[in-house]
Design a protein around this motif. Structure first.
Motif, PDB file in Angstrom:
ATOM      1  N   GLY A  33       0.697  -1.271   0.040  1.00  0.00           N
ATOM      2  CA  GLY A  33      -0.074  -0.141  -0.060  1.00  0.00           C
ATOM      3  C   GLY A  33       0.740   1.312  -0.059  1.00  0.00           C
ATOM      4  N   ALA A  34       2.163   1.164  -0.030  1.00  0.00           N
ATOM      5  CA  ALA A  34       2.944   2.271  -0.132  1.00  0.00           C
ATOM      6  C   ALA A  34       3.364   2.955  -1.379  1.00  0.00           C
ATOM      7  N   TYR A  71      17.268  12.774   1.047  1.00  0.00           N
ATOM      8  CA  TYR A  71      17.024  11.562   0.433  1.00  0.00           C
ATOM      9  C   TYR A  71      18.432  10.685   0.655  1.00  0.00           C
ATOM     10  N   HIS A  72      17.874   9.537   0.520  1.00  0.00           N
ATOM     11  CA  HIS A  72      19.111   8.291   0.536  1.00  0.00           C
ATOM     12  C   HIS A  72      19.161   7.596  -0.958  1.00  0.00           C
ATOM     13  N   TRP A  73      20.382   7.404  -1.141  1.00  0.00           N
ATOM     14  CA  TRP A  73      20.612   6.767  -2.573  1.00  0.00           C
ATOM     15  C   TRP A  73      21.321   5.436  -2.226  1.00  0.00           C
ATOM     16  N   TYR A  74      21.136   4.349  -3.219  1.00  0.00           N
ATOM     17  CA  TYR A  74      21.796   3.169  -2.999  1.00  0.00           C
ATOM     18  C   TYR A  74      22.099   2.945  -4.341  1.00  0.00           C
ATOM     19  N   GLY A 108       9.963   7.118   4.428  1.00  0.00           N
ATOM     20  CA  GLY A 108       9.269   6.522   3.059  1.00  0.00           C
ATOM     21  C   GLY A 108       9.829   5.023   2.567  1.00  0.00           C
ATOM     22  N   ASP A 109       9.120   4.650   1.579  1.00  0.00           N
ATOM     23  CA  ASP A 109       9.484   3.595   0.915  1.00  0.00           C
ATOM     24  C   ASP A 109      10.443   3.697  -0.090  1.00  0.00           C
ATOM     25  N   ILE A 110      11.361   2.599  -0.392  1.00  0.00           N
ATOM     26  CA  ILE A 110      12.291   2.360  -1.343  1.00  0.00           C
ATOM     27  C   ILE A 110      11.922   2.284  -2.559  1.00  0.00           C
TER      28      ILE A 110
END
Length: 336
Positions: A33-34, A71-74, A108-110
């Motif tokens: 649901g995200a 923000y996070h980056w992968y 938040g979701d990835i």
């Protein structure tokens, strides 16, 4: 370099596998649901040469007013430096920059992974990183390494030349169809200063996915009686990754329009009559009218229940007359 049909077959299998994985990822995300962010590229190519620059953007769907986010980056599931919405990559090392990129905001979701392919080559056929659906515009670019002069760019589909060009390095399809799936290839002649001209090429299998299935027309109830409400439905299925695509539906009876295009997939007749019988079809199109599909025909026969009222009255009168005659006969017979 010769055109390899076997290589295209391998590319086709690889693309189909990736598409299947994407569908599974979407289904799992819908269960949670995200709302996932989406990683996009600028310029919008999924493959670049080792010296090219590219900007990755973390697009976050939101109905709330814009507010500062971290923000996070992968890359390949490992954190990489960067806390802004955009991540700039300056191509220099094939091994360092190639990989799956994802982004995430705090709480938040990835995002789903998006693959960036960095190639050490002279010529590459560039294509968008996302899946290609029927009705989409598609641009392919025959891109070459800098410091080389390029001439005689040509494009091929399944080993057939489709666009010879002297200067334009792009091939554009404004509204692609599934029949245009296939193995695409481009060639260029490169000259570096005064050296000999060398022809280089690259190829990619383009698989065009179905946006929605061919419609099927259905009627409820299956046996329609005169005077009953009749409901005709135009049934189709959207691809899960494009489930938000707006579709419009139209209905036809014996080739005549009985209801024009509308977002509703049903056509209702409150009180069906014998003249409503006929061969019904329906058509589905996208809101932009880039894709249209027509159903097979379905003959609907409105049934009439025989009117037994007059016949029953006649039978009742005759029965009454016969009964009266019988009673009179018995009465007078016994009296005599």
């Amino acid at each position: 370099m010769y055109f390899s049909h076997t290589r295209c077959v391998h590319l086709s299998v690889f693309c189909c596998t990736l598409c299947s994985l994407c569908v599974l990822c979407d289904l799992f995300s819908s269960i949670g649901g995200a709302i996932k962010p989406v990683v996009t590229f600028t310029p919008n190519w999924g493959n670049i040469l080792y010296y090219d620059d590219v900007t990755l953007t973390c697009d976050v769907p939101s109905t709330a007013p814009e507010e500062p986010r971290t923000y996070h980056w992968y890359k390949d599931k490992r954190p990489i430096p960067g806390d802004q919405q955009r991540l700039h990559i300056i191509g220099s090392s094939v091994g360092r920059d190639r990989g799956d990129y994802q982004c995430q905001t705090i709480g938040g979701d990835i995002s789903d992974p998006v693959f960036l392919n960095v190639t050490y080559s002279y010529v590459i056929l560039q294509r968008p990183p996302s899946a290609i659906y029927e009705g989409d515009p598609l641009t392919l670019r025959c891109h070459h390494v800098k410091d080389f002069k390029a001439i005689n760019t040509k494009f091929y589909k399944d080993d057939q030349e489709i666009k010879p060009s002297e200067s334009d390095s792009t091939f554009h399809i404004p509204n692609i169809t599934r029949s245009q799936s296939g193995c695409y290839k481009c060639t260029k002649q490169l000259r570096y200063y005064r050296t000999d001209v060398i022809e280089n090429s690259d190829e990619s299998f383009i698989s065009v996915k179905e946006l929605f299935s061919p419609p099927e027309i259905k009627v409820t109830p299956s046996r329609v009686i005169e005077g009953d409400e009749m409901t005709v439905r135009c049934d189709t299925g959207r691809d899960p990754l494009r489930g938000g695509t707006e579709l419009h539906f139209a209905f036809y009876g014996d080739g005549r329009t009985v209801r024009g295009y509308d977002v509703s997939d049903t056509y209702r007749v409150p009180s069906s009559q014998l003249e409503d019988s006929g061969n019904y079809t329906c058509e589905v199109r996208t809101a932009s009218d880039t894709v249209r599909k027509m159903s097979d025909g379905l003959y609907i026969q409105i049934m009439r229940i025989p009117d037994y009222t007059v016949q029953n009255i006649i039978r009742l009168v005759i029965s009454g007359f016969v009964l009266s005659a019988a009673v009179c006969f018995i009465y007078f017979h016994n009296k005599w």
